[in-house]
Design a protein around this motif. Sequence first.
Motif, PDB file in Angstrom:
ATOM      1  N   LEU A  45       0.830  -1.205   0.000  1.00  0.00           N
ATOM      2  CA  LEU A  45       0.000   0.000   0.000  1.00  0.00           C
ATOM      3  C   LEU A  45       0.866   1.258   0.000  1.00  0.00           C
ATOM      4  CD1 LEU A  45      -2.811  -0.872   2.574  1.00  0.00           C
ATOM      5  CD2 LEU A  45      -3.012  -0.751   0.085  1.00  0.00           C
ATOM      6  N   LEU A  46       1.949   1.225   0.783  1.00  0.00           N
ATOM      7  CA  LEU A  46       2.836   2.376   0.871  1.00  0.00           C
ATOM      8  C   LEU A  46       3.488   2.678  -0.477  1.00  0.00           C
ATOM      9  CD1 LEU A  46       4.072   4.521   2.711  1.00  0.00           C
ATOM     10  CD2 LEU A  46       5.799   2.840   3.372  1.00  0.00           C
ATOM     11  N   GLU A  51       3.462   6.210  -5.256  1.00  0.00           N
ATOM     12  CA  GLU A  51       3.452   6.279  -6.713  1.00  0.00           C
ATOM     13  C   GLU A  51       2.234   7.022  -7.256  1.00  0.00           C
ATOM     14  OE1 GLU A  51       3.551   2.850  -9.880  1.00  0.00           O
ATOM     15  OE2 GLU A  51       4.995   2.431  -8.284  1.00  0.00           O
ATOM     16  N   HIS A  52       1.109   6.949  -6.548  1.00  0.00           N
ATOM     17  CA  HIS A  52      -0.138   7.491  -7.105  1.00  0.00           C
ATOM     18  C   HIS A  52      -0.649   8.727  -6.377  1.00  0.00           C
ATOM     19  CE1 HIS A  52      -0.012   3.380  -8.715  1.00  0.00           C
ATOM     20  NE2 HIS A  52      -0.561   3.937  -9.758  1.00  0.00           N
ATOM     21  N   GLY A  53      -0.980   8.609  -5.096  1.00  0.00           N
ATOM     22  CA  GLY A  53      -1.576   9.744  -4.389  1.00  0.00           C
ATOM     23  C   GLY A  53      -0.557  10.610  -3.682  1.00  0.00           C
ATOM     24  N   ASN A  54       0.419   9.963  -3.060  1.00  0.00           N
ATOM     25  CA  ASN A  54       1.490  10.643  -2.327  1.00  0.00           C
ATOM     26  C   ASN A  54       0.932  11.618  -1.294  1.00  0.00           C
ATOM     27  OD1 ASN A  54       4.195  10.719  -1.774  1.00  0.00           O
ATOM     28  ND2 ASN A  54       4.598  12.425  -3.141  1.00  0.00           N
ATOM     29  N   ARG A  55      -0.111  11.152  -0.544  1.00  0.00           N
ATOM     30  CA  ARG A  55      -0.728  11.980   0.501  1.00  0.00           C
ATOM     31  C   ARG A  55       0.051  11.794   1.795  1.00  0.00           C
ATOM     32  NH1 ARG A  55      -6.401   9.186  -0.048  1.00  0.00           N
ATOM     33  NH2 ARG A  55      -4.952   7.466  -0.336  1.00  0.00           N
ATOM     34  N   LEU A  56       0.592  12.860   2.326  1.00  0.00           N
ATOM     35  CA  LEU A  56       1.439  12.802   3.511  1.00  0.00           C
ATOM     36  C   LEU A  56       0.737  12.161   4.717  1.00  0.00           C
ATOM     37  CD1 LEU A  56       4.160  13.338   4.792  1.00  0.00           C
ATOM     38  CD2 LEU A  56       3.372  15.640   5.334  1.00  0.00           C
ATOM     39  N   PRO A  57      -0.526  12.510   5.037  1.00  0.00           N
ATOM     40  CA  PRO A  57      -1.172  11.870   6.194  1.00  0.00           C
ATOM     41  C   PRO A  57      -1.299  10.349   6.022  1.00  0.00           C
ATOM     42  CG  PRO A  57      -2.438  13.777   5.478  1.00  0.00           C
ATOM     43  CD  PRO A  57      -1.379  13.543   4.454  1.00  0.00           C
ATOM     44  N   VAL A  58      -1.568   9.898   4.812  1.00  0.00           N
ATOM     45  CA  VAL A  58      -1.705   8.462   4.549  1.00  0.00           C
ATOM     46  C   VAL A  58      -0.348   7.774   4.678  1.00  0.00           C
ATOM     47  CG1 VAL A  58      -2.294   6.754   2.781  1.00  0.00           C
ATOM     48  CG2 VAL A  58      -3.730   8.770   3.091  1.00  0.00           C
TER      49      VAL A  58
END
Length: 122
Positions: A45-46, A51-58
């Motif tokens: 998932l990481l 690669e796709h969303g690169n959302r810092l909180p996630v």
Amino acid sequence: MYASTHREDAHADREALPLPDYDHLPEGSLQHRIRSLSADEIGTLLDYEREHGNRLPVITVLEARIEQLHSGASPSEGGQDVRPEQTGAPAGGSQVEPGTGADSGTPLRHGVAGQTPKRGRD
């Protein structure tokens, strides 16, 4: 040609993820949904997230859970078939009937003088 190949690759990537509909999960439920996953599954998932969303909180949540697992925590029991963020139809169906629904009315016109319907006036 590249765009369709890229879309197919992205779809194949999504299908290989350990969480169904990962892209559509609210960030708030992610921490709870990954508790039953192994470190390798969270690593998948990481990688996908970077690669796709690169959302810092996630990314922070995923990295923290991997660290917990490496420090001795174990995945919780439970499957991914229960999805609290998805609501079903209300039991018993809708309670709105033609007699209990809102009155239909002409919407107000904005910015046009003299064309506002007379509501409640004779």
